[in-house]
Scaffold this motif. Sequence first.
Motif, PDB file in Angstrom:
ATOM      1  N   ALA A 110       0.830  -1.204   0.000  1.00 37.27           N
ATOM      2  CA  ALA A 110       0.000   0.000   0.000  1.00 37.27           C
ATOM      3  C   ALA A 110       0.866   1.257   0.000  1.00 37.27           C
ATOM      4  O   ALA A 110       0.563   2.236  -0.685  1.00 37.27           O
ATOM      5  CB  ALA A 110      -0.925  -0.004   1.216  1.00 37.27           C
ATOM      6  N   ILE A 125      -6.373   0.189  -6.004  1.00 34.68           N
ATOM      7  CA  ILE A 125      -5.903  -0.373  -4.727  1.00 34.68           C
ATOM      8  C   ILE A 125      -5.910  -1.900  -4.810  1.00 34.68           C
ATOM      9  O   ILE A 125      -4.939  -2.570  -4.443  1.00 34.68           O
ATOM     10  CB  ILE A 125      -6.799   0.100  -3.558  1.00 34.68           C
ATOM     11  CG1 ILE A 125      -6.670   1.617  -3.374  1.00 34.68           C
ATOM     12  CG2 ILE A 125      -6.435  -0.637  -2.265  1.00 34.68           C
ATOM     13  CD1 ILE A 125      -7.659   2.211  -2.370  1.00 34.68           C
ATOM     14  N   ILE A 146      -7.118   1.455   3.443  1.00 41.78           N
ATOM     15  CA  ILE A 146      -6.364   2.245   2.454  1.00 41.78           C
ATOM     16  C   ILE A 146      -7.284   3.296   1.830  1.00 41.78           C
ATOM     17  O   ILE A 146      -6.888   4.448   1.640  1.00 41.78           O
ATOM     18  CB  ILE A 146      -5.746   1.317   1.389  1.00 41.78           C
ATOM     19  CG1 ILE A 146      -4.828   0.302   2.072  1.00 41.78           C
ATOM     20  CG2 ILE A 146      -4.980   2.125   0.347  1.00 41.78           C
ATOM     21  CD1 ILE A 146      -4.405  -0.852   1.194  1.00 41.78           C
TER      22      ILE A 146
END
Lengths: 161, 290
Positions: A110, A125, A146
């Motif tokens: 991430a 993502i 995230i």
Amino acid sequence: MHQVEATVNGATRRAEVSPETTLLSTLRDSWGLTGSKLGCDVGDCGACTVLVDGLSVNSCLLLAVQVNGREVVTIEGLGGFEYLHRLQTAFERLSSFQCGFCAPGMIISAKALLDENPAPTEPEIREALAGNLCRCTGYTKVIDAITEICRDRAVAVEAPA
Amino acid sequence: MVRSFEYVVPGSLDEALETMKEHAPHLKPLAGGTDLLVELKNNLNGPQVVMDLSGLPELRGVEETSAGLRIGAMVTHTEIEKDPLIAEHVPAMMAAAATIGGVQTRNMGTIGGNLVTAVPSLDSGPVLLALDAQVTVAAAGGKRQLPLTEFFVGPRQTALAPDELLVDILIPTVMLGRRASFRKFGLRKGQALALVNAAASVAVEGGRIAEARIALGAVSPTVIRAMSAERVVTGKQINDADALREAAEVAVTEAQPIDDFRASAAYRRELIAVGTFRVLEEALAQTTAA
Ligand SMILES: Cc1cc2nc3c(=O)[nH]c(=O)nc-3n(C[C@H](O)[C@H](O)[C@H](O)COP(=O)(O)OP(=O)(O)OC[C@H]3O[C@@H](n4cnc5c(N)ncnc54)[C@H](O)[C@@H]3O)c2cc1C
């Protein structure tokens, strides 16, 4: 034996290794950095993900000798007891850790994504985490953490300082 | 546990080739290591010498030459995804690179390592075959160039001699800007090996298909050209969907898909037909759009 000298989480580290030693075992066994995990040992699971010169890689598929003179960042380099990285805080806040084994690799992947693309879409993502497997199948909360960071970031960017 | 070996990092192509001459066949070149490290971990009879190719400038970079677009063997899949020359001239290569493994694998894995490993499902194979790619290989005695079709000999077998290195890949000038398309079918969306992958390239003149290339992976001992299917569409109108359907059926007969734990041969045959139709359709759509 080979001498390896690398910048690891900002500090110079040295080790004497035999050529077949992986970066992962050097991190864990020589330098005591056990945040990076040994999962599948063949590049499928991503639990050993670290950054080398800013790029995410599986440290089980890299020889320690290959990082001589290069810069390595592990989960320990993002934060620790005194200070947590905002990704770590978000994972904690949203209960994104289940057994926790995959989390260091997830967070490093991430970070690699956010370093390059501070405002990724959800498909971006998911694509960035395709190389990180969670055996608890707790993907939803990982994506949530995230996504939340990116939302905070988007707000911060929009709001005048 | 991996058997130990000697690790060397030559600083030039000449030095690397001399090292290979001295140690072949007991030496293995190391590019991104995403195949080699796995092999070393599984193989008790590993090489005596592992030669890291990261110090060889001759194997890097993407550049336009008078012969075409030259892509160094050490160019990573991530670099291919981001390269402006590849985006301009051979965007289908970016599409193929983006499907390889996860980000970690693409950051390390190279196009050269992909071709040399030569598994039938390799994802950089079909587009390169559909664009008539050539490869340059070198030994201490000199260089030679051969078409990619001749480079692939069998599953995990190439035309490389034990003392030869793959130096670069060339997309010939006539193929630059040619409309081409890639499709991969796997069991999941991310990080999955291809059950079938396919690529097509087409040249269009006066509303007809003047030239077509169709390449299929994971359906034969090596990635293959479906030449009978190519002949079916050649000369046809670009909007002739029946011709594409016929080509898709013919392509199935040119492959020898197998049953394995990932999929049945029957399912793979379906995918070959669907894949062939779609890559042709997509490549042709680009032509009419231009
Ligand atoms: C988790 C995971 C997922 C993967 N997913 C995919 C996928 O979706 N699609 C796919 O196609 N592949 C996939 N692969 C396979 C692999 O990542 C690719 O084939 C990659 O391109 C190999 O390149 P490398 O640089 O890592 O090769 P290496 O492992 O360094 O080398 C592979 C072989 O080629 C030889 N070699 C390398 N470079 C040269 C050269 N220049 N000259 C002569 N010999 C050379 C080596 O000696 C070795 O035998 C995956 C691998 C992993 C671990």
